[in-house]
Design a protein around this motif. Structure first.
Motif, PDB file in Angstrom:
ATOM      1  N   ASP A   1      39.398  25.977 -32.128  1.00 22.81           N
ATOM      2  CA  ASP A   1      39.243  25.157 -33.325  1.00 22.81           C
ATOM      3  C   ASP A   1      39.481  26.059 -34.543  1.00 22.81           C
ATOM      4  O   ASP A   1      38.681  26.948 -34.839  1.00 22.81           O
ATOM      5  CB  ASP A   1      37.816  24.572 -33.333  1.00 22.81           C
ATOM      6  CG  ASP A   1      37.594  23.621 -34.492  1.00 22.81           C
ATOM      7  OD1 ASP A   1      37.479  22.419 -34.240  1.00 22.81           O
ATOM      8  OD2 ASP A   1      37.530  24.089 -35.651  1.00 22.81           O
ATOM      9  N   SER A   2      40.606  25.815 -35.209  1.00 21.32           N
ATOM     10  CA  SER A   2      41.000  26.718 -36.300  1.00 21.32           C
ATOM     11  C   SER A   2      39.985  26.717 -37.425  1.00 21.32           C
ATOM     12  O   SER A   2      39.739  27.751 -38.057  1.00 21.32           O
ATOM     13  CB  SER A   2      42.347  26.288 -36.878  1.00 21.32           C
ATOM     14  OG  SER A   2      43.339  26.539 -35.945  1.00 21.32           O
ATOM     15  N   ARG A   3      39.389  25.538 -37.682  1.00 13.39           N
ATOM     16  CA  ARG A   3      38.428  25.491 -38.788  1.00 13.39           C
ATOM     17  C   ARG A   3      37.156  26.266 -38.433  1.00 13.39           C
ATOM     18  O   ARG A   3      36.557  26.908 -39.294  1.00 13.39           O
ATOM     19  CB  ARG A   3      38.124  24.036 -39.160  1.00 13.39           C
ATOM     20  CG  ARG A   3      39.315  23.379 -39.853  1.00 13.39           C
ATOM     21  CD  ARG A   3      39.146  21.900 -39.942  1.00 13.39           C
ATOM     22  NE  ARG A   3      39.105  21.298 -38.612  1.00 13.39           N
ATOM     23  CZ  ARG A   3      38.789  20.042 -38.368  1.00 13.39           C
ATOM     24  NH1 ARG A   3      38.480  19.234 -39.367  1.00 13.39           N
ATOM     25  NH2 ARG A   3      38.804  19.576 -37.141  1.00 13.39           N
ATOM     26  N   ALA A   4      36.765  26.238 -37.165  1.00 16.64           N
ATOM     27  CA  ALA A   4      35.594  27.032 -36.765  1.00 16.64           C
ATOM     28  C   ALA A   4      35.906  28.527 -36.915  1.00 16.64           C
ATOM     29  O   ALA A   4      35.072  29.300 -37.400  1.00 16.64           O
ATOM     30  CB  ALA A   4      35.205  26.707 -35.331  1.00 16.64           C
ATOM     31  N   LEU A   5      37.119  28.917 -36.529  1.00 19.44           N
ATOM     32  CA  LEU A   5      37.500  30.332 -36.682  1.00 19.44           C
ATOM     33  C   LEU A   5      37.477  30.742 -38.149  1.00 19.44           C
ATOM     34  O   LEU A   5      36.990  31.810 -38.513  1.00 19.44           O
ATOM     35  CB  LEU A   5      38.911  30.561 -36.110  1.00 19.44           C
ATOM     36  CG  LEU A   5      39.038  30.474 -34.589  1.00 19.44           C
ATOM     37  CD1 LEU A   5      40.509  30.477 -34.172  1.00 19.44           C
ATOM     38  CD2 LEU A   5      38.300  31.632 -33.924  1.00 19.44           C
TER      39      LEU A   5
END
Ligand code: COS
Length: 404
Positions: free
Chosen positions: A85-89
């Motif tokens: 999940d790019s937003r979590a990263l």
């Protein structure tokens, strides 16, 4: 003498995360940022930087034990969400960088170093390495760059030969983060001999466990913001056939796909450093007296702070958009990730420099927070594709889209 006040000692929790009240994020991202921010206040305070290898190992261990590294691998192998999940990263790196650069580094490398396995590993390779990465039991590294092939990946010289039972690697990789402390390396090497020595079609990717005969650390490299870094040598280094990631010849695209994910997170780390610099600048501006007033009373300071905040917001919007685009719209996000990395790293350098200027002599004193940020930010304009490469990627993409 009592230490100068820092943003950390004066922070109130709520306004720190107000920037996440944007439509790019879901509530789970906001909760993640909030929880990680609270955890970091205690867990990362007073980190001992004297032995970076030990500090890094320790950080991987505590990040894993607290569950944060689950954001570095997919759910089927111990991760937090079905796909990376790019937003979590982005949220994790921005938050960690705001507290402690080495913690951001330790987190980021678990994701980047295992990224090719998440994207293209066989079930056996995924099962072997990804849960251990998520727990913080195995340290990951991404070995792409070479002494004469940094920005130009297609010029790599490291060779991979299929001898029937094994792949045999020969060559060098350099500027490898976690080099020397990693438990495994995702290594890129070419199985072809293209004309002129340059080409993308024969590049392959392999998992090479540390300790494999023929893999040696040729040199440890010191940098201005120290973290474990090394040049690696492969001499007749044999790895089993099933350590190949994806198909023969798919390594270049796999490297680019991995970088597409993690470049937005580099932008996020730059944002975290820039936000910390602004936090420090605000404390300094309110507290420092000169010319019969505080620094904050001077219009010059107000304009500087205004520029810093505006640059940060502009970079944040590009960064969050890149991550959101990948998670929600899908498809190739090369252009938006490149734009985010370019703008966020370049502008963070400016923001931190202005914060340092506001601190005057204290800003260049070794050990002050802005002095550390000043050193931390510099490499981000180079690694995972220098700013010039990001500009080239955006320009090429524009031209390709405009070609009838
Ligand atoms: N995703 C999927 N495929 C991609 C891709 C991406 N992001 N980028 C390129 N490709 C594909 C292309 O579509 C092309 O496919 P076909 O051969 O099927 O047409 C192939 O890969 C070759 O692409 P291209 O011609 O763009 O390769 P170049 O050698 O010209 O690439 C740059 C040049 C500079 C863009 C590349 O080498 C790069 O990104 N360098 C920076 C590397 C880096 O970040 N290093 C840091 C190391 S990690 S610290």
């Amino acid at each position: 003498m009592s230490p100068a006040p820092t943003a950390e000692s004066q922070a109130s929790p709520l306004p720190r995360l107000a920037h996440l009240a944007l439509p790019f994020f879901d509530d789970r991202h906001r909760s993640l940022a909030h929880d990680l921010d609270r955890w970091a206040v205690d867990a990362l305070a007073g980190l001992d930087h004297h032995d970076n290898d030990a500090a890094c190992r320790g950080l991987v261990r505590i990040l894993g034990a607290a569950g944060w590294l689950r954001h570095c691998v997919p759910a089927a192998w111990g991760g937090a969400s079905e796909q990376l999940d790019s937003r979590a990263l982005v949220v994790c790196r921005e938050t960690l960088a705001r507290h402690e650069g080495l913690a951001d580094f330790a987190f980021a490398m678990q994701g980047l170093g295992s990224g090719p396995i998440s994207l293209a590993g066989s079930p056996a390779l995924r099962a072997r390495w990804l849960p251990a990465v998520a727990r913080g039991d195995s340290i990951a590294a991404f070995a792409l760059s070479e002494p004469d092939a940094g920005s130009d990946v297609a010029a790599m010289a490291c060779r991979a030969r299929d001898d029937g039972s094994h792949w045999v690697l020969d060559g060098e990789k350099t500027w490898i983060s976690n080099g020397g402390i990693a438990d495994f390396y995702c290594v890129f090497a070419r199985a072809d001999e293209p004309e002129g020595g340059r080409g993308t079609r024969g590049i392959c990717a392999f998992v090479v466990p540390a300790g494999t005969p023929g893999l040696t650390v040729a040199e440890r490299i010191e940098t201005i913001a120290p973290h474990p870094l090394a040049r690696l040598r492969f001499t007749d280094c044999r790895v089993p056939q099933d350590h190949l990631l994806g198909e023969v010849g798919s390594g270049f695209k796999l490297a680019m796909q991995t970088l597409d994910i993690f470049r937005a997170s580099v932008a996020a780390a730059a944002l975290g450093f820039a936000r910390r610099a602004l936090d420090e600048a605000l404390v300094q501006a309110r507290g420092r007296r000169m010319l019969g007033a505080t620094l904050a009373d001077l219009q010059l300071t107000q304009a500087t702070l205004g520029d810093m905040a505006t640059d940060i917001d502009a970079a944040a919007l590009l960064t969050y958009r890149a991550a959101w685009q990948r998670d929600v719209l899908g498809g190739r996000t090369t252009r938006s990730a490149a734009m985010a990395k370019l703008v966020a790293t370049e502008s963070a350098q400016q923001v931190i420099d202005r914060a340092l200027q506001l601190h005057g002599g204290r800003g260049v004193q070794v050990g002050s927070m802005v002095e550390r940020l000043y050193r931390e930010i510099r490499a981000l304009r180079i690694y995972e594709g220098a700013s010039e490469v990001q500009r080239l990627i955006v320009g090429r993409d524009l031209l390709a889209a405009a070609t009838p």
